[in-house]
Design a protein around this motif. Structure first.
Motif, short mmCIF file in Angstrom:
data_model
loop_
_atom_site.label_atom_id
_atom_site.label_comp_id
_atom_site.label_asym_id
_atom_site.label_seq_id
_atom_site.Cartn_x
_atom_site.Cartn_y
_atom_site.Cartn_z
N ALA A 1 -34.49 26.08 28.42
CA ALA A 1 -35.89 25.76 28.19
C ALA A 1 -36.46 26.67 27.11
O ALA A 1 -36.18 27.87 27.08
N GLY A 2 -37.23 26.05 26.22
CA GLY A 2 -37.78 26.78 25.09
C GLY A 2 -36.92 26.72 23.84
O GLY A 2 -37.37 27.10 22.75
N SER B 1 -34.08 24.72 21.07
CA SER B 1 -34.19 23.61 20.13
C SER B 1 -32.85 22.89 19.99
O SER B 1 -31.79 23.48 20.19
N ARG C 1 -44.06 18.95 19.40
CA ARG C 1 -42.80 19.64 19.68
C ARG C 1 -41.61 18.99 18.98
O ARG C 1 -40.67 19.67 18.60
N ASN D 1 -38.07 20.91 19.45
CA ASN D 1 -38.38 22.32 19.67
C ASN D 1 -39.11 22.48 21.00
O ASN D 1 -39.64 21.52 21.56
N SER D 2 -39.16 23.70 21.47
CA SER D 2 -39.86 24.03 22.72
C SER D 2 -39.44 23.06 23.84
O SER D 2 -40.29 22.51 24.55
N LYS E 1 -38.24 21.31 27.20
CA LYS E 1 -38.58 21.51 28.60
C LYS E 1 -37.54 20.80 29.47
O LYS E 1 -36.91 19.84 29.02
N SER F 1 -33.53 25.16 33.17
CA SER F 1 -34.72 26.01 33.37
C SER F 1 -34.32 27.47 33.58
O SER F 1 -33.16 27.80 33.71
#
Length: 116
Positions: free
Chosen positions: A14-15, A17, A66, A83-84, A86, A116
């Motif tokens: 998570a976070g 790319s 994103r 990107n970013s 989730k 996560s």
């Protein structure tokens, strides 16, 4: 015969790319629309983003800000910069090429998994 080949999927935290690519080959008109869709396990396929031949892009609200869709120099290649990321972005991502109202083609899909 038109073929679409996707690549670039994988596992990311998570976070992070990822960049997906889709290359179209065959008899393709110069005016077309390319798009990305995704389908999470147990859910319906949903639209993610679209880009026209002239470069006009549209995004689903869930990815706006994103994800970035773009065309390659050859115009028959489309990218999705994500990107970013989730965990809820986890899905099989499909490329779609639309030539006319009744003529469209799908790629085989590429798995994106966000941990996560």
């Amino acid at each position: 015969q038109v073929q679409l080949v996707e690549s670039g999927g994988g596992v990311v935290q998570a976070g992070g790319s990822l960049r997906l690519s889709c290359a179209a080959s065959g008899s393709i008109s110069t005016s077309n629309t390319m798009a990305w869709y995704r389908q999470a396990s147990g859910k319906q396929r949903e639209w993610v983003a679209t880009i026209t031949t002239s470069g006009v892009a549209n995004y689903a609200d869930s990815v706006k800000g994103r994800f970035t869709i773009s065309r390659g120099a050859a115009k028959n290649t489309v990218y999705l910069q994500m990107n970013s990321l989730k965990p809820e972005d986890t899905a099989v991502y499909y490329c779609k090429l639309t030539l006319t109202f009744v003529q469209s083609y799908w790629g085989q899909g590429t798995q994106v998994t966000v941990s996560s």
